[in-house]
Design an enzyme around this catalytic site. Structure first.
Site, short mmCIF file in Angstrom:
data_model
loop_
_atom_site.label_atom_id
_atom_site.label_comp_id
_atom_site.label_asym_id
_atom_site.label_seq_id
_atom_site.Cartn_x
_atom_site.Cartn_y
_atom_site.Cartn_z
N VAL A 1 0.85 -1.17 0.01
CA VAL A 1 -0.02 -0.08 0.14
C VAL A 1 0.96 1.32 -0.05
CG1 VAL A 1 -1.96 1.30 1.14
CG2 VAL A 1 -1.74 -1.22 1.28
N SER A 2 0.76 2.13 -1.04
CA SER A 2 1.47 3.38 -1.29
C SER A 2 0.69 4.44 -1.08
CB SER A 2 2.08 3.35 -2.57
OG SER A 2 2.53 4.74 -2.72
#
Ligand SMILES: *[C@@H]1O[C@H](CO)[C@@H](O)[C@H](O)[C@H]1NC(C)=O
Ligand SMILES: *[C@@H]1O[C@H](CO)[C@@H](O)[C@H](O)[C@H]1NC(C)=O
Ligand SMILES: *[C@@H]1O[C@H](CO)[C@@H](O)[C@H](O)[C@H]1NC(C)=O
Ligand SMILES: *[C@@H]1O[C@H](CO)[C@@H](O)[C@H](O)[C@H]1NC(C)=O
Ligand SMILES: *[C@@H]1O[C@H](CO)[C@@H](O)[C@H](O)[C@H]1NC(C)=O
Length: 704
Positions: free
Chosen positions: A273-274
């Site tokens: 997850v960015s």
């Protein structure tokens, strides 16, 4: 306006929580863990040039003690740590100190230390070799303040324990995260993916703690997003988006309470997850990167994610922080579900190198393996591109890197087969010279408070890995306990890199390449957490498992110390080199001054500051901001490594709401003499006037 309204609401509705008998003992605490603000490599991107050189925000340990009113042994302490990750060496150090202070009250079973995963904190505080290579080995200056700060925060929480209540709430936060390895996620079966709307976990779960008068003590939430808003060019120490969100929330809740409000923003299933929500682009052409390999023209170095404030990473950081903060406030003020039920916990050490895993409906049986990193690990991610000649998704070892690897250690036949299809780049689990490169023994832990079940995991779980684990635990517990909030707390107690699903592992993106115990890692964890849940239901214990090693005595360190500081002839430490400007400074502008300075490592100024923004109030200078504030920057500069002359810039961006008036900037430091003694100094800029906004002055001029 909305904020003001919510704040009033918070203060007023606090009274509504004043109902019947309280149910838990609750204590909160917070302490500084910032560490060395110079020359130490930052933990996270593993980029040799990214060394600390100042402060954006300070780093903290925030501790939350929750206990049963009637049984002192039934209590847990959760530490939300502004650091890259938890570290086994830190956990062992903290456990030692707490044992001395409180006997067995806080121990390995009921203490959880969870890192927020900032990539802008000083490194070198982990005990396994791989995690301290770019820091040039172990850095005691990083390690000590983290251990001390955590112990201090737990002590505060312990001493401030009062009877109180907990309310829980959860909701969706959109626009703050994207999946950075969607091609790996897509390899999970369609039927599984169809159960979810999003390819990252959008849920934030928040606990609101109040005392028996209904006054807020603090809050703690979990949300999955990498703290990589600040990229690998940042050299200012920062809590990144979660650190900033916590600061916003703590400033916002100024309701009179028994002590300062402590807001924890903890990490969830962060693996894939960015926060760089605009997606990855090629830095040279501005075109999107190749989706499968995250490369531009076949090379990874130029492919980087863009945050919502692009091209300004600090603006991206502010936006992602603000979205988490706003959501947390919304959840807090509408939290009406009261937490009820026992406080309980289970903890185990597991040797992850050879766990036998049974087949499931979708994955085959097998065993886990000794640790190893795959080729794509070296390619890095779109949040921090890595070394040249690597691309994500590679299942082939390039000839060059095969050669490099063979200079270190060629993987055994067992490793090659066990880790397949991962091409092993670093066979860390079979390397123990000069000591272990990556862990074999990790912590698994479940903390329960009523209907809240926290799965504390020793690494970075991907979105689908976390969903599988949580579903498995819900299936175990909900038939007996009713509906639960099962939450994953990432990067807790020990760090062992990533955990992907079996299917994602086969794609060998960065996360798969960094799933160190092989393709069956996730299933092995699911088995362990199920066993602990069953024990919890049965009221029985679990075997402690093998003790993890304490490698503190074996660490090496190549980071040079500070020799001495100096100033040119005729100058003094703290002298102003470049003064503030003094004309037309309006709210919204940035002012700065540069001072003759010295190495910040001489004195870390823990619980203190390297700068002050001072305001003249009826003839007295009053400190308005320190180096911790989001509006200030402490920027340290040495012309070259070991150069005795250095300077410090104190920068202040004048936030809206600042009162017009007379201001000055100050710098504080400590220099080291040739003979080794450390002496404090300070410097002060000229006085400058801050005017109201340009618009307002124009208005006044016009009316005149
Ligand atoms: C990091 O962000 C800055 C802007 O804030 C930008 O100039 C730089 O190219 C970015 N670097 C990477 C690797 O994304
Ligand atoms: C793994 O454990 C099994 C027993 O559970 C044993 O037979 C096997 O030899 C072990 N493998 C390795 C590589 O140690
Ligand atoms: C990877 O190796 C296989 C088998 O050795 C070969 O057929 C394939 O072309 C290689 N792929 C790349 C991208 O080098
Ligand atoms: C997806 O995972 C399966 C194993 O479940 C594997 O056989 C397949 O090669 C993977 N697909 C890709 C594109 O890597
Ligand atoms: C800036 O202006 C204020 C008020 O006009 C004055 O008191 C102060 O001395 C000035 N500072 C400098 C550096 O000129």
């Amino acid at each position: 306006m909305k904020q003001l309204f919510l704040q009033l609401l918070c203060c007023t509705c606090a009274a509504l929580w004043l109902t019947r008998a309280e149910s838990y003992l609750i204590g909160v605490g917070k302490a500084d863990v910032t560490g060395p603000a110079a020359e130490v490599n930052m933990m996270g991107y593993a980029k040799e040039e990214q060394n600390a050189a100042g402060i954006h925000t300070r780093l903290y340990a925030r501790a939350f003690v929750i206990g049963d009113e009637d049984d002192v042994r039934q209590r847990i302490v959760f530490v939300n740590l502004d650091a890259g990750m938890a570290s086994q060496a830190v956990t062992l150090g903290v456990l030692d100190a707490l044992e001395n202070m409180y006997g067995g009250l806080y121990n390995e079973n009921n203490l959880a230390i969870s890192g927020i995963h900032t990539h802008s904190g000083p490194g070198g505080y982990l005990q396994y070799l791989l995690y301290s290579i770019t820091a040039m080995g172990f850095v005691k200056e990083s390690y000590d303040p983290i251990v001390k700060g955590i112990v201090q925060a737990v002590k505060q929480a312990h001493e401030s324990v009062v009877p109180g209540k907990i309310h829980v709430n959860s909701g969706e936060l959109l626009g703050a995260s994207i999946n950075r390895s969607p091609t790996a996620y897509m390899n999970n079966s369609e039927s599984e993916r169809k159960q979810y709307l999003h390819d990252t976990d959008k849920e934030m779960t928040l606990l609101h703690f109040t005392d028996s008068y209904g006054r807020s003590l603090g809050s703690l939430n979990w949300f999955a997003v990498h703290c990589t808003s600040l990229n690998n060019t940042n050299t200012l120490i920062s809590g990144d988006n979660k650190g900033a969100a916590a600061q916003m929330m703590e400033k916002f809740f100024t309701c009179p309470g028994p002590g300062p409000f402590v807001a924890g923003f903890a990490q969830g299933a962060v693996g894939d997850v960015s926060p760089n929500t605009l997606g990855p682009f090629c830095m040279d052409t501005g075109e999107p990167c190749d989706a499968v390999t995250s490369t531009c023209n076949g090379r990874n170095e130029l492919c980087a994610g863009r945050g919502p404030g692009w091209p300004d990473m600090f603006e991206s950081n502010r936006i992602i922080a603000d979205r988490q903060f706003q959501k947390a406030v919304d959840l807090l003020v509408s939290a009406s579900e009261e937490v009820k039920g026992p406080v309980d916990f289970r903890h185990k050490y597991v040797d992850m190198t050879n766990v036998t895993v049974a087949a499931t409906n979708t994955t085959p049986s097998g065993t886990t393996c000794p640790a190893a990193m795959g080729m794509s690990f070296a390619a890095g991610t779109t949040d921090g591109p890595g070394a040249f000649d690597f691309k994500q998704g590679s299942k082939n070892a390039s000839a060059f890197w095969k050669l490099v690897r063979s200079g270190i250690k060629a993987p055994s036949k067992h490793q090659i087969q066990c880790q397949a299809p991962k091409p092993v780049l670093l066979d860390t689990g079979e390397m123990d010279y000069p000591f272990a490169w990556q862990p074999a023994i990790v912590d698994v832990q479940i903390l329960r408070v009523g209907q809240i079940v926290l799965l504390c995991v020793p690494g970075e779980f991907t979105t689908m890995s976390s969903r599988r684990l949580r579903a498995a635990i819900r299936n175990e517990l909900e038939p007996s306990l009713g509906e639960l909030h099962v939450v994953l707390a990432g990067l807790t107690n020990t760090y062992s890199s990533y955990v992907t699903t079996y299917e994602e592992y086969h794609v060998q993106r960065y996360e798969g390449a960094s799933t160190i115990f092989g393709p069956h890692t996730l299933q092995a964890y699911i088995q362990e957490y199920k066993e602990m849940s069953r024990a919890m239901l049965a009221g029985s214990g679990v075997p402690r498992g093998p003790s993890p090693p304490n490698l503190l005595g074996k660490q090496w360190s190549l980071l040079p110390g500070v020799y001495f500081d100096s100033v040119p002839l005729g100058c003094k430490f703290g002298d102003v080199v470049t003064d503030v400007r003094n004309s037309s400074i309006y709210v919204g502008d940035t002012v700065e001054a540069k001072f003759r300075s010295a190495n910040p490592r001489n004195d870390l100024r823990t619980d203190d500051t390297f700068l002050a923004v001072e305001y003249l109030e009826s003839g007295t200078w009053v400190t308005l901001f320190t180096d911790d504030d989001l509006s200030t920057r402490f920027i340290w500069h040495e012309p070259s490594r070991l150069d005795p002359y250095s300077t410090a810039t104190v920068r202040w961006t004048i936030s809206h709401g600042t009162i017009p008036g007379q201001y000055r900037l100050k710098h504080f430091g400590n220099h080291k003499t040739l003979f080794g003694s450390i002496c404090p100094f300070e410097g002060t800029s000229s006085v400058f006037s801050v005017l109201a906004s340009k618009q307002a002055t124009v208005d006044i001029a016009v009316t005149r």
